[in-house]
Every structure is written in C-alpha cells, then in structure tokens.
Design an enzyme around this catalytic site. Structure first.
Site, PDB file in Angstrom:
ATOM      1  N   ASP A  91       0.707  -1.294   0.044  1.00 22.18           N
ATOM      2  CA  ASP A  91       0.041  -0.182   0.098  1.00 22.18           C
ATOM      3  C   ASP A  91       0.785   1.222  -0.002  1.00 22.18           C
ATOM      4  OD1 ASP A  91      -2.347  -1.456   0.125  1.00 22.18           O
ATOM      5  OD2 ASP A  91      -2.683  -1.352   2.277  1.00 22.18           O
ATOM      6  N   ALA A 122      -3.144   7.988   4.928  1.00 25.42           N
ATOM      7  CA  ALA A 122      -4.350   8.759   4.444  1.00 25.42           C
ATOM      8  C   ALA A 122      -5.357   9.271   5.585  1.00 25.42           C
ATOM      9  CB  ALA A 122      -4.917   7.917   3.506  1.00 25.42           C
TER      10      ALA A 122
HETATM   11  C1  LIG Z   1      -5.861  -1.689  12.084  1.00 24.41           C
HETATM   12  C2  LIG Z   1      -6.118  -0.571  11.444  1.00 24.41           C
HETATM   13  C3  LIG Z   1      -5.334  -0.285  10.191  1.00 24.41           C
HETATM   14  C4  LIG Z   1      -5.457   0.818   9.308  1.00 24.41           C
HETATM   15  N1  LIG Z   1      -4.388   0.932   8.387  1.00 24.41           N
HETATM   16  C5  LIG Z   1      -4.564   2.121   7.949  1.00 24.41           C
HETATM   17  C6  LIG Z   1      -3.115   2.564   6.771  1.00 24.41           C
HETATM   18  O1  LIG Z   1      -2.223   2.032   6.891  1.00 24.41           O
HETATM   19  N2  LIG Z   1      -3.459   3.737   6.272  1.00 24.41           N
HETATM   20  C7  LIG Z   1      -4.674   4.496   6.277  1.00 24.41           C
HETATM   21  O2  LIG Z   1      -4.561   5.612   5.696  1.00 24.41           O
HETATM   22  N3  LIG Z   1      -5.710   4.075   7.108  1.00 24.41           N
HETATM   23  C8  LIG Z   1      -5.660   2.906   7.681  1.00 24.41           C
HETATM   24  N4  LIG Z   1      -6.651   2.655   8.411  1.00 24.41           N
HETATM   25  C9  LIG Z   1      -7.703   3.275   8.215  1.00 24.41           C
HETATM   26  C10 LIG Z   1      -9.257   2.564   7.619  1.00 24.41           C
HETATM   27  O3  LIG Z   1      -8.859   2.503   6.550  1.00 24.41           O
HETATM   28  C11 LIG Z   1     -10.485   2.982   8.312  1.00 24.41           C
HETATM   29  O4  LIG Z   1     -10.469   2.673   9.765  1.00 24.41           O
HETATM   30  C12 LIG Z   1     -11.703   2.741   7.690  1.00 24.41           C
HETATM   31  O5  LIG Z   1     -11.601   3.406   6.331  1.00 24.41           O
HETATM   32  C13 LIG Z   1     -12.952   3.338   8.059  1.00 24.41           C
HETATM   33  O6  LIG Z   1     -12.885   4.608   8.819  1.00 24.41           O
HETATM   34  P1  LIG Z   1     -13.080   4.852  10.219  1.00 24.41           P
HETATM   35  O7  LIG Z   1     -12.649   4.064  11.111  1.00 24.41           O
HETATM   36  O8  LIG Z   1     -13.011   6.402  10.360  1.00 24.41           O
HETATM   37  O9  LIG Z   1     -14.905   4.516  10.483  1.00 24.41           O
HETATM   38  P2  LIG Z   1     -15.961   5.707   9.980  1.00 24.41           P
HETATM   39  O10 LIG Z   1     -15.708   6.094   8.652  1.00 24.41           O
HETATM   40  O11 LIG Z   1     -16.285   6.444  11.025  1.00 24.41           O
HETATM   41  O12 LIG Z   1     -17.333   4.639   9.926  1.00 24.41           O
HETATM   42  C14 LIG Z   1     -17.862   4.284  11.034  1.00 24.41           C
HETATM   43  C15 LIG Z   1     -18.931   3.415  10.567  1.00 24.41           C
HETATM   44  O13 LIG Z   1     -19.959   4.204   9.723  1.00 24.41           O
HETATM   45  C16 LIG Z   1     -20.066   3.256   8.460  1.00 24.41           C
HETATM   46  N5  LIG Z   1     -20.193   4.507   7.455  1.00 24.41           N
HETATM   47  C17 LIG Z   1     -19.411   5.204   7.398  1.00 24.41           C
HETATM   48  N6  LIG Z   1     -19.799   6.270   6.116  1.00 24.41           N
HETATM   49  C18 LIG Z   1     -21.078   5.147   5.633  1.00 24.41           C
HETATM   50  C19 LIG Z   1     -21.645   5.628   4.461  1.00 24.41           C
HETATM   51  N7  LIG Z   1     -21.680   6.426   3.733  1.00 24.41           N
HETATM   52  N8  LIG Z   1     -22.416   4.521   4.214  1.00 24.41           N
HETATM   53  C20 LIG Z   1     -22.845   3.302   5.104  1.00 24.41           C
HETATM   54  N9  LIG Z   1     -22.062   3.365   6.124  1.00 24.41           N
HETATM   55  C21 LIG Z   1     -21.064   4.287   6.487  1.00 24.41           C
HETATM   56  C22 LIG Z   1     -18.782   2.669   8.361  1.00 24.41           C
HETATM   57  O14 LIG Z   1     -18.960   1.617   7.446  1.00 24.41           O
HETATM   58  C23 LIG Z   1     -18.196   2.041   9.903  1.00 24.41           C
HETATM   59  O15 LIG Z   1     -19.225   0.976  10.025  1.00 24.41           O
HETATM   60  C24 LIG Z   1      -6.462   1.467   9.363  1.00 24.41           C
HETATM   61  C25 LIG Z   1      -7.570   0.985  10.339  1.00 24.41           C
HETATM   62  C26 LIG Z   1      -7.433   0.086  11.374  1.00 24.41           C
HETATM   63  C27 LIG Z   1      -8.309  -0.106  12.246  1.00 24.41           C
END
Ligand SMILES: Cc1cc2nc3c(=O)[nH]c(=O)nc-3n(C[C@H](O)[C@H](O)[C@H](O)COP(=O)(O)OP(=O)(O)OC[C@H]3O[C@@H](n4cnc5c(N)ncnc54)[C@H](O)[C@@H]3O)c2cc1C
Length: 378
Positions: A91, A122
């Site tokens: 990635d 990101a």
């Molecule tokens: C262990 C781990 C490793 C990671 N590694 C990286 C990395 O290397 N680099 C990086 O940049 N990121 C990384 N991430 C981030 C990861 O990609 C995000 O956690 C993920 O995209 C979800 O974002 P959020 O946690 O803010 O959840 P939120 O966006 O806050 O979502 C919360 C809930 O709402 C739902 N939701 C939100 N919007 C919508 C919608 N429009 N329609 C329906 N449902 C929705 C989601 O599905 C979820 O159930 C990592 C995360 C974790 C936990």
C-alpha cells in the site's frame, strides 16, 4: 485462467516452505507479545518477498497481482498479521508505482526491496470513510511544501522508513486539490504518537502521526498537484484485492485447523466429524472460502489485465465477500472447537479476532457495498 508459470510456482513453493518452517511456529507468539516482528522483515527481504510487486529493474521480482494474492493467501493461513506487514508495504509503495518518476522509483522502490519499510498515510481522526474530509494541508513555497496535520491508524506507521502522505494542496478544489508526497522518516517535525492497542492483528503496528511544519522538497511530490485522490482510489483497488487474499488465507487456515480437530475430538463415542451438524458447517465454510478465492483471483486477474470496467467492481466485491466469509468461518471454527476453541491453546480464536479487521480496514464493508452499488447503477 488462474495458472502460474513454473517460476511463479517455484516462488509459491518457497512461500509455503517458509510459512511452514518460520512463520507458523511464531504466529501465536507474535499475537501474545504484540511485538513488531523484525525477524519477518529480514525473512521476507532475504526471500525477495518484502515488495514482490516491484519490477525487476528496481530489484524486485515483478510478481503479478495474482501471484502476490497467492503469496498472501499462503502466509495468512498461518498468520494474517505477517501478511499485513506485506500489504502495508505494498500500500505504501502503490502511489510510487502509480505516479513516481524514474528518480523516485529508483530510490524508494529499490530501498523497499532491500528491507526498508513503507506506509500509506491517508486516514485522519475525522476522515475515515469520508476521506475527503482530511485536514492535512501542504502549502507550497519556493523550495517545496510545508505540511501540517495528522494521521491515525497508520499500519507500519512507527516502523516505516518512508511514507506516502496524502494532503490538500488546494482544499477548495476538494478531491481535485489533494496531492501525494513521499516523506522520509527523519523529516524534522514528524511526531510519532501512540501505537494502538488492538483487538487482533497483533504484531502489526498502527500509529498516530503528527506533522508540525514539516518540510517536503518539491522532488518528493508524486505526479502533479491534484493527482492525490485518483491515485488513492487506484491504490485502494489493489489494496482491497490484497485484503481479500488475506481473508481467503485466514479462512483456509481456520478450516484446516477445524477439520483436523473434528477428526480427533471424540464425543458420544465417535469423532465429532461424524456428526451431520458439524459436516454441514464444514461444507458451508469450505464453499464460502472457495467462492471467495475465485472472486479474489478474478479481481487479481482483472488488475493484471488492467480491465478498468471490471476492477471497479471485482476488487470491492472480493474484499467484502472474502472478509465477511473469513469472519463467519473463523467464528464457526471457534464454535466447532467448543470450549477449546475459545482458549488460546488453539489458533482459531486469534484468527477470529484477526478476521474482524479485514471487514473494517482499507474501506469498510459497508463502503465496499456502496462503491459496488454505485458501479452497478452508474
Ligand atoms: C488496524 C487498522 C489499520 C489501518 N491501516 C491504515 C493505513 O495503513 N493507512 C490508512 O490511511 N488508514 C488505515 N486504516 C484506516 C481504515 O481504512 C479506516 O479505519 C476505515 O476506512 C474506516 O474509517 P473509520 O475507522 O474512520 O470509520 P468511519 O468512517 O467513522 O465509519 C464508522 C461506521 O460508519 C459506517 N459508514 C461510514 N460512512 C458510511 C456510508 N456513507 N454509508 C454506510 N456506512 C457508512 C462505516 O462502515 C462504519 O461501520 C486502518 C484502520 C485500522 C483499524
């Protein structure tokens, strides 16, 4: 369609061997101690696996996406966390592979093959699924960019030697104002926050990163200003196929443990494998995993053939089907092992905790369904 040539088969045989001999024996220990497995960085580097997608001209093995998918599947059967080390590396390199000029590729892809780690930065505290809500800002000046902001959850964040960092160069333009940069670890002003304490995928580090007036030279911008968002979306397509591969391997690993157990565990005078209720569960576990594997190989094949019409759907579908399947399979594996399944003496409880992450990271499975629906209805 999903055939490997002799050289690729031999690479996969090496992966199977090192997984059996070197990764499986330490998988439980990595989970227990949650220490970053530097010995695996060394092992993968020695075997040309730390950045397999990197083309041969930069010292890599130039693996196809399909071969990399199979490599991740094999490793994930023993340790999904070990596979995540390679996924985070891929990635982190993706924006360089997509947008890098010759000088950038020569420097950073070569470093990555030789044992240096990358990460993909990101996500921010208020910008997860809604990634365009990111606030990290890169302001142009005479020699380059000054960046302020923060990122969270970044896999390999505190151990990476360099990162690909997404920031707005022109926030008013929204997606078209996002850019991407290569940032070296030693850059003054990067503050490494805490490594998260997670439910599973132990041994993989996920770090908060803060940027206080960091200076990025112009030569470290990837592509043009405004190329960041499209680059991110393309990187996600590959990343989702890689996550699907991890999920397939994880599910298969849980199935292998479960089948073995059902043949050994005697209740009511016979192995529980003889019970129809258990057999039906095993059939569903295998059927779901076979289907997920085919979806994942198809997504990898589409990426290898740059079939843009298919990639937009096949990658998110593979990701959510394979990770939902892995969650179900590992949960059923714990159920079939009964009380022992709940204990750390058997690997299935670790596998169940690990599976949960794949439904969340690199775009949640709700977002995967949303992206797929958009593609269906466009
Ligand atoms: C262990 C781990 C490793 C990671 N590694 C990286 C990395 O290397 N680099 C990086 O940049 N990121 C990384 N991430 C981030 C990861 O990609 C995000 O956690 C993920 O995209 C979800 O974002 P959020 O946690 O803010 O959840 P939120 O966006 O806050 O979502 C919360 C809930 O709402 C739902 N939701 C939100 N919007 C919508 C919608 N429009 N329609 C329906 N449902 C929705 C989601 O599905 C979820 O159930 C990592 C995360 C974790 C936990």
């Amino acid at each position: 369609m999903y055939m490997l040539n002799d050289e690729e088969k031999s690479i996969l045989e090496t992966v199977k061997r090192i997984t059996r001999e070197k990764i499986k024996p330490i998988a439980a220990e990595i989970d227990e101690t949650d220490g970053f497995p530097w010995q695996l960085v060394e092992l993968f580097t020695e075997n040309g696996l730390l950045a397999p997608l990197v083309p041969e001209e930069y010292g890599g093995i130039g693996a196809s996406r399909l071969l990399f998918s199979m490599i991740l599947e094999e490793i994930s059967k023993a340790s999904a966390s070990a596979a995540l080390l390679l996924i985070a590396q891929a990635d982190g390199l993706s924006p360089i592979m997509l947008l890098g000029n010759e000088e950038q590729k020569k420097k950073y892809l070569t470093m990555a093959v030789q044992g240096k780690l990358a990460c993909f930065a990101a996500t921010e505290p208020d910008a997860g699924s809604d990634i365009q809500a990111m606030r990290t800002r890169a302001i142009r000046h005479e020699h380059g960019y000054r960046v302020n902001g923060q990122k969270c959850f970044i896999t390999n964040g505190s151990v990476a030697d360099f990162m690909t960092l997404f920031a707005y160069t022109d926030p008013d333009k929204k997606a078209k104002g996002m850019s991407v940069f290569i940032v070296d670890r030693e850059t003054k002003g990067i503050i490494f926050g805490k490594n998260e304490n997670k439910m599973g995928m132990k041994g993989c580090v996920n770090t908060q990163l803060f940027f206080e007036d960091i200076e990025i030279p112009l030569k470290n911008r990837l592509g043009e200003e405004g190329d960041g968002f499209i680059c991110m979306m393309k990187a996600f397509e590959v990343g989702r196929m890689l996550a699907a591969s991890q999920a397939v391997g994880l599910a298969q690993g849980a199935i292998d443990e479960t089948v073995k157990y059902t043949k050994d565990r005697i209740q009511f005078g016979k192995p529980i494998a003889a019970l129809e209720a258990i057999q039906f569960m095993l059939s569903d576990m295998v059927a779901g995993t076979e289907a997920s594997r085919l979806l994942t190989y198809q997504a990898a094949y589409d990426l290898d053939n740059n079939d843009k019409n298919r990639i937009a759907m096949s990658c998110p579908i593979a990701k959510y089907m394979a990770s939902d399947n892995a969650m179900k399979v590992t949960t059923d594996a714990v159920q079939i092992l009964g009380g022992y399944g709940y204990m750390k003496d058997y690997p299935v409880e670790r596998m169940m905790r690990d599976a949960k992450l794949i439904q969340i990271y690199t775009g949640t499975n709700q977002i995967m369904r949303l992206v797929t629906a958009r593609e269906i209805l466009k």
